[in-house]
Motif scaffolding. Structure first.
Motif, PDB file in Angstrom:
ATOM      1  N   MET A   1       0.837  -1.206   0.000  1.00  0.00           N
ATOM      2  CA  MET A   1       0.000   0.000   0.000  1.00  0.00           C
ATOM      3  C   MET A   1       0.868   1.250   0.000  1.00  0.00           C
ATOM      4  O   MET A   1       0.555   2.230  -0.685  1.00  0.00           O
ATOM      5  N   ASP A   2       1.977   1.221   0.747  1.00  0.00           N
ATOM      6  CA  ASP A   2       2.903   2.361   0.740  1.00  0.00           C
ATOM      7  C   ASP A   2       3.501   2.541  -0.652  1.00  0.00           C
ATOM      8  O   ASP A   2       3.731   3.675  -1.099  1.00  0.00           O
ATOM      9  N   CYS A   3       3.749   1.439  -1.347  1.00  0.00           N
ATOM     10  CA  CYS A   3       4.277   1.512  -2.717  1.00  0.00           C
ATOM     11  C   CYS A   3       3.243   2.134  -3.650  1.00  0.00           C
ATOM     12  O   CYS A   3       3.599   2.911  -4.548  1.00  0.00           O
ATOM     13  N   CYS A   4       1.970   1.823  -3.450  1.00  0.00           N
ATOM     14  CA  CYS A   4       0.902   2.447  -4.245  1.00  0.00           C
ATOM     15  C   CYS A   4       0.890   3.956  -4.025  1.00  0.00           C
ATOM     16  O   CYS A   4       0.781   4.736  -4.980  1.00  0.00           O
ATOM     17  N   ARG A   5       0.997   4.366  -2.768  1.00  0.00           N
ATOM     18  CA  ARG A   5       1.035   5.806  -2.468  1.00  0.00           C
ATOM     19  C   ARG A   5       2.230   6.470  -3.145  1.00  0.00           C
ATOM     20  O   ARG A   5       2.122   7.578  -3.677  1.00  0.00           O
ATOM     21  N   TYR A   6       3.380   5.798  -3.113  1.00  0.00           N
ATOM     22  CA  TYR A   6       4.575   6.331  -3.762  1.00  0.00           C
ATOM     23  C   TYR A   6       4.352   6.470  -5.273  1.00  0.00           C
ATOM     24  O   TYR A   6       4.706   7.492  -5.879  1.00  0.00           O
ATOM     25  N   LEU A   7       3.777   5.453  -5.900  1.00  0.00           N
ATOM     26  CA  LEU A   7       3.533   5.486  -7.342  1.00  0.00           C
ATOM     27  C   LEU A   7       2.619   6.651  -7.733  1.00  0.00           C
ATOM     28  O   LEU A   7       2.894   7.370  -8.701  1.00  0.00           O
ATOM     29  N   VAL A   8       1.544   6.827  -6.986  1.00  0.00           N
ATOM     30  CA  VAL A   8       0.617   7.924  -7.291  1.00  0.00           C
ATOM     31  C   VAL A   8       1.313   9.269  -7.099  1.00  0.00           C
ATOM     32  O   VAL A   8       1.200  10.168  -7.941  1.00  0.00           O
ATOM     33  N   SER A   9       2.059   9.412  -6.036  1.00  0.00           N
ATOM     34  CA  SER A   9       2.790  10.660  -5.783  1.00  0.00           C
ATOM     35  C   SER A   9       3.782  10.940  -6.906  1.00  0.00           C
ATOM     36  O   SER A   9       3.875  12.069  -7.415  1.00  0.00           O
ATOM     37  N   GLU A  10       4.522   9.919  -7.316  1.00  0.00           N
ATOM     38  CA  GLU A  10       5.506  10.057  -8.386  1.00  0.00           C
ATOM     39  C   GLU A  10       4.815  10.421  -9.706  1.00  0.00           C
ATOM     40  O   GLU A  10       5.290  11.276 -10.453  1.00  0.00           O
ATOM     41  N   SER A  11       3.690   9.795  -9.983  1.00  0.00           N
ATOM     42  CA  SER A  11       2.928  10.083 -11.197  1.00  0.00           C
ATOM     43  C   SER A  11       2.449  11.534 -11.204  1.00  0.00           C
ATOM     44  O   SER A  11       2.566  12.235 -12.213  1.00  0.00           O
ATOM     45  N   MET A  12       1.943  11.979 -10.071  1.00  0.00           N
ATOM     46  CA  MET A  12       1.449  13.355  -9.969  1.00  0.00           C
ATOM     47  C   MET A  12       2.588  14.372 -10.052  1.00  0.00           C
ATOM     48  O   MET A  12       2.499  15.355 -10.799  1.00  0.00           O
ATOM     49  N   ASN A  13       3.661  14.133  -9.307  1.00  0.00           N
ATOM     50  CA  ASN A  13       4.775  15.089  -9.261  1.00  0.00           C
ATOM     51  C   ASN A  13       5.513  15.195 -10.585  1.00  0.00           C
ATOM     52  O   ASN A  13       5.930  16.277 -10.987  1.00  0.00           O
ATOM     53  N   GLU A  14       5.718  14.054 -11.244  1.00  0.00           N
ATOM     54  CA  GLU A  14       6.480  14.040 -12.495  1.00  0.00           C
ATOM     55  C   GLU A  14       5.584  14.168 -13.731  1.00  0.00           C
ATOM     56  O   GLU A  14       6.085  14.218 -14.847  1.00  0.00           O
ATOM     57  N   LYS A  15       4.266  14.184 -13.493  1.00  0.00           N
ATOM     58  CA  LYS A  15       3.299  14.260 -14.588  1.00  0.00           C
ATOM     59  C   LYS A  15       3.526  13.144 -15.614  1.00  0.00           C
ATOM     60  O   LYS A  15       3.551  13.363 -16.831  1.00  0.00           O
ATOM     61  N   ILE A  16       3.717  11.936 -15.067  1.00  0.00           N
ATOM     62  CA  ILE A  16       3.921  10.732 -15.874  1.00  0.00           C
ATOM     63  C   ILE A  16       2.765   9.784 -15.560  1.00  0.00           C
ATOM     64  O   ILE A  16       2.489   9.508 -14.394  1.00  0.00           O
ATOM     65  N   PRO A  17       2.089   9.268 -16.584  1.00  0.00           N
ATOM     66  CA  PRO A  17       1.001   8.324 -16.297  1.00  0.00           C
ATOM     67  C   PRO A  17       1.542   7.031 -15.687  1.00  0.00           C
ATOM     68  O   PRO A  17       2.684   6.643 -15.929  1.00  0.00           O
ATOM     69  N   LEU A  18       0.711   6.407 -14.895  1.00  0.00           N
ATOM     70  CA  LEU A  18       1.091   5.121 -14.311  1.00  0.00           C
ATOM     71  C   LEU A  18       1.150   4.056 -15.402  1.00  0.00           C
ATOM     72  O   LEU A  18       0.336   4.062 -16.323  1.00  0.00           O
ATOM     73  N   PRO A  19       2.075   3.106 -15.270  1.00  0.00           N
ATOM     74  CA  PRO A  19       2.035   1.946 -16.160  1.00  0.00           C
ATOM     75  C   PRO A  19       0.885   1.037 -15.719  1.00  0.00           C
ATOM     76  O   PRO A  19       0.181   1.336 -14.755  1.00  0.00           O
ATOM     77  N   GLN A  20       0.714  -0.081 -16.389  1.00  0.00           N
ATOM     78  CA  GLN A  20      -0.259  -1.082 -15.939  1.00  0.00           C
ATOM     79  C   GLN A  20       0.167  -1.556 -14.558  1.00  0.00           C
ATOM     80  O   GLN A  20       1.316  -1.952 -14.363  1.00  0.00           O
ATOM     81  N   ILE A  21      -0.737  -1.501 -13.593  1.00  0.00           N
ATOM     82  CA  ILE A  21      -0.459  -1.966 -12.229  1.00  0.00           C
ATOM     83  C   ILE A  21      -1.288  -3.218 -11.981  1.00  0.00           C
ATOM     84  O   ILE A  21      -2.505  -3.225 -12.168  1.00  0.00           O
ATOM     85  N   TYR A  22      -0.603  -4.279 -11.557  1.00  0.00           N
ATOM     86  CA  TYR A  22      -1.266  -5.512 -11.151  1.00  0.00           C
ATOM     87  C   TYR A  22      -1.042  -5.718  -9.663  1.00  0.00           C
ATOM     88  O   TYR A  22      -0.039  -5.271  -9.103  1.00  0.00           O
TER      89      TYR A  22
END
Length: 162
Positions: free
Chosen positions: A81-102
């Motif tokens: 769950m912490d990794c999910c939070r990191y991914l969303v934060s990184e996506s928002m901050n860097e303005k990069i869409p998330l890859p496919q998440i499984y």
């Protein structure tokens, strides 16, 4: 930054995917290091486990399995769950869409929390909610093989086990 969209990242403390193309991270710190090393935009797929250590396993066997409740206050180490939070934060901050998440976690509540978090972010970005639970062929090192009784004895802290 060149985006090659070919990398796959697998977060799990005990499982190893059979396909050698996966980059394996065993905990939150390794996961973040891989994202920073390669760049979020260079990942095509990221697959996440929820329980990444002893504290999470104790919580799973004590509360999730017995009571279908998950209390993150009982878990000392970082989880998927912490990794999910990191991914969303990184996506928002860097303005990069998330890859496919499984999500490949065996923990039903943890998996649901992670899928909900990622899919809610995707929905708010007006993107399809495509984070799903999957099974990825894997092996487990013999060091981690325990019988159901041994698992219960090692991690279950519920009153009925005392």
């Amino acid at each position: 930054m060149k985006i090659n969209k070919r990398l796959r990242l697998y977060l799990d403390d005990i499982r190893t995917p059979k396909d050698p193309e996966w980059i394996v991270a065993r905990d939150y710190d390794e996961f973040v290091a891989q994202i920073k090393l390669h760049g979020l935009g260079n990942f095509e797929v990221i697959s996440l486990d929820h329980d990444l250590g002893e504290g999470a396993m104790v919580e799973y066997y004590t509360n999730v399995k017995n009571n279908y409740m998950l209390d993150y206050n009982n878990i000392n180490e970082r989880t998927g769950m912490d990794c999910c939070r990191y991914l969303v934060s990184e996506s928002m901050n860097e303005k990069i869409p998330l890859p496919q998440i499984y999500i490949h976690s065996a923990n039903p509540i943890g998996a649901g929390n992670m899928m909900g978090y990622i899919n809610n972010y995707l929905m708010n970005c007006k993107l399809p909610q495509i984070c799903v639970r999957v099974q990825i062929e894997h092996t487990i090192d013999e060091v981690f093989h325990l019988s159901p009784e041994a698992r219960k004895a090692k991690w279950d802290r519920s009153v009925e086990n005392e």
